[in-house]
Design a protein around this motif. Structure first.
Motif, short mmCIF file in Angstrom:
data_model
loop_
_atom_site.label_atom_id
_atom_site.label_comp_id
_atom_site.label_asym_id
_atom_site.label_seq_id
_atom_site.Cartn_x
_atom_site.Cartn_y
_atom_site.Cartn_z
N THR A 74 -34.97 26.72 -30.84
CA THR A 74 -35.69 27.46 -29.87
C THR A 74 -35.03 27.15 -28.44
N ILE A 75 -34.52 25.83 -28.34
CA ILE A 75 -33.94 25.66 -27.10
C ILE A 75 -32.50 26.34 -27.06
N GLY A 76 -32.02 26.24 -28.04
CA GLY A 76 -30.48 26.91 -28.25
C GLY A 76 -30.52 28.59 -27.90
N LYS A 77 -31.80 29.23 -28.32
CA LYS A 77 -31.82 30.48 -28.06
C LYS A 77 -32.22 30.77 -26.51
N LEU A 78 -32.91 29.97 -26.02
CA LEU A 78 -33.40 29.62 -24.57
C LEU A 78 -32.20 29.55 -23.77
N LEU A 79 -31.35 28.76 -23.94
CA LEU A 79 -30.14 28.42 -23.34
C LEU A 79 -29.39 29.52 -23.35
N ALA A 80 -29.30 30.09 -24.49
CA ALA A 80 -28.12 31.28 -24.54
C ALA A 80 -28.69 32.32 -23.81
N GLN A 81 -29.91 32.71 -23.72
CA GLN A 81 -30.32 33.76 -22.94
C GLN A 81 -30.41 33.28 -21.25
N LYS A 82 -30.20 32.00 -21.11
CA LYS A 82 -30.23 31.82 -19.62
C LYS A 82 -28.79 31.75 -19.05
N TYR A 83 -27.66 31.22 -19.88
CA TYR A 83 -26.45 31.02 -19.43
C TYR A 83 -25.43 31.94 -20.12
N GLY A 84 -25.96 32.82 -21.22
CA GLY A 84 -25.04 33.78 -21.90
C GLY A 84 -24.64 33.14 -23.40
N GLU A 85 -24.59 33.98 -24.21
CA GLU A 85 -24.21 33.85 -25.38
C GLU A 85 -22.58 33.40 -25.60
N GLU A 86 -21.83 33.77 -24.58
CA GLU A 86 -20.48 33.59 -24.31
C GLU A 86 -19.98 32.07 -23.85
N ASN A 87 -20.89 31.38 -23.33
CA ASN A 87 -20.72 30.21 -22.88
C ASN A 87 -20.58 29.19 -24.15
N SER A 88 -19.20 28.71 -24.05
CA SER A 88 -18.62 27.87 -25.01
C SER A 88 -19.71 26.72 -25.32
N THR A 89 -19.94 25.87 -24.18
CA THR A 89 -21.04 24.95 -24.44
C THR A 89 -22.10 25.37 -25.39
N ILE A 90 -22.64 26.39 -24.96
CA ILE A 90 -23.74 26.65 -25.66
C ILE A 90 -23.70 27.14 -27.23
N THR A 91 -22.45 27.97 -27.17
CA THR A 91 -22.04 28.32 -28.78
C THR A 91 -21.86 27.29 -29.44
N ASN A 92 -21.27 26.10 -29.08
CA ASN A 92 -20.68 24.85 -29.68
C ASN A 92 -21.93 24.06 -30.12
N LEU A 93 -23.16 24.16 -29.31
CA LEU A 93 -24.35 23.67 -29.57
C LEU A 93 -25.09 24.46 -30.54
N VAL A 94 -25.30 25.48 -30.52
CA VAL A 94 -25.85 26.48 -31.58
C VAL A 94 -24.93 26.35 -32.87
N ALA A 95 -23.84 26.15 -32.94
CA ALA A 95 -23.18 26.10 -34.21
C ALA A 95 -23.64 24.58 -34.84
N ARG A 96 -23.67 23.84 -33.90
CA ARG A 96 -24.03 22.56 -34.44
C ARG A 96 -25.44 22.39 -35.07
N ILE A 97 -26.33 23.17 -34.36
CA ILE A 97 -27.64 23.22 -35.06
C ILE A 97 -27.74 23.85 -36.08
N ASN A 98 -26.92 25.16 -36.30
CA ASN A 98 -27.00 25.92 -37.47
C ASN A 98 -26.26 24.85 -38.69
N ALA A 99 -25.32 23.96 -38.26
CA ALA A 99 -24.76 23.14 -39.44
C ALA A 99 -26.04 22.28 -39.91
N TRP A 100 -26.79 21.82 -38.92
CA TRP A 100 -27.79 20.89 -39.43
C TRP A 100 -28.78 21.62 -40.34
#
Length: 311
Positions: free
Chosen positions: A21-47
């Motif tokens: 949920t936090i990852g989606k909120l950050l993606a909406q705020k900073y954009g899905e193209e943000n490399s930091t957010i993308t990396n964070l979401v990828a790690r959450i998905n790995a979990w």
């Protein structure tokens, strides 16, 4: 009443829902193209993937878990083979890996035949593969081709098979039905180390530890992540047969091995111009992207606890 394992899975799934949920909120705020957010979401998905795998293994018991990791090894072999590209003359070497070495290794896991489980691939498999490869009569880059096949077998079959093998250990003062907690301990420690290395690196910054292999990891991030994950391992000591300092020491060792394993797998990918193992197959990260750290930590973890705690 919920068992200890049920409770752990309930807590982890709850935390993952919050993290997603936090990852989606950050993606909406900073954009899905943000490399930091993308990396964070990828790690959450790995979990999510690793937790889902463990939960399925828990539901189906030891035999079901072994079959599950058999399929994971199969998918990992497929990804590895696709990335390193095999010549047609090595077709029978591939057949040997998929349809001979893989099922036999997992049969030894089910049979709890430790002697053959531990030497079958490093001895017999490594002797058999160059023999099969030589029968094609093609001598071009023979040594390099054989080494790639052997390394693929070591990582995707031998190393991964140590994960379900943990379920068959008989440890002093530790009930067999609780062996799933050992898997949770190992994977949670190693995966948290990977995430915490990234977080510490972003918080502190500093020089890169290995720019050519892992551009996103810094020295401070690596040290902070491994030490933080060691603390996580100590906090999980009550679900294991280890004391707090034993859990911390073991956690530190497998975190270091997971980090080094990630570097090795990155070196192989970059040598072949690939960012993610699954890109060439399904367009996104593959099974080996989820298992690269576990591949190197699982055998070490298995042999440490078998040597010191085996009944």
């Amino acid at each position: 009443m919920l068992t200890q394992t049920n409770l752990i899975f309930a807590v982890v799934f709850g935390l993952l829902i919050v993290a997603s949920t936090i990852g989606k909120l950050l993606a909406q705020k900073y954009g899905e193209e943000n490399s930091t957010i993308t990396n964070l979401v990828a790690r959450i998905n790995a979990w999510w993937v690793m937790t889902g795998v463990l939960f399925i293994a828990f539901l189906f018991g030891r035999i079901g878990a072994t079959i599950l990791f058999f399929l994971i090894s199969f998918m990992a072999l497929r990804e590895f083979m696709t990335v390193i590209y095999r010549k047609s003359c090595d077709y029978y070497s591939m057949v040997t890996c998929f349809y001979l070495l893989l099922p036999i290794q997992y049969c030894f896991v089910l049979m709890q035949w430790y002697g053959m489980f531990s030497i079958f691939i490093p001895v017999y498999g490594f002797l058999l593969l160059p023999i099969v490869g030589s029968l094609s009569g093609n001598t071009e880059q023979f040594l390099a081709r054989t080494a790639k096949t052997q390394w693929m077998t070591m990582i995707c079959i031998f190393c991964i098979s140590h994960v379900p093998a943990l379920l068959f250990l008989n440890l002093d003062g530790f009930a067999n039905e609780n062996n799933m907690l050992l898997l949770i301990f190992m994977i949670a420690t190693v995966q948290s180390s990977d995430v915490l290395q990234y977080i510490w690196g972003k918080l502190i910054g500093g020089p890169k530890i290995m720019p050519s292999l892992s551009p996103s990891k810094t020295i401070s991030g690596t040290v902070g992540g491994i030490l933080s994950a060691t603390l996580v391992a100590m906090l999980m000591a009550p679900i294991t047969p280890f004391t707090y300092w034993q859990a911390g020491l073991i956690g530190f060792i497998i975190c270091v091995m997971g980090f080094l394993g990630g570097l090795v797998m990155s070196a192989i990918k970059r040598d072949h111009g690939v960012k993610d193992w699954g890109k060439m197959i399904n367009g996104h990260g593959g099974m080996l992207d989820r298992m690269d750290s576990v591949c190197f930590s699982a055998p070490i973890f298995f042999h440490i606890i078998r040597y010191f705690w085996n009944g």
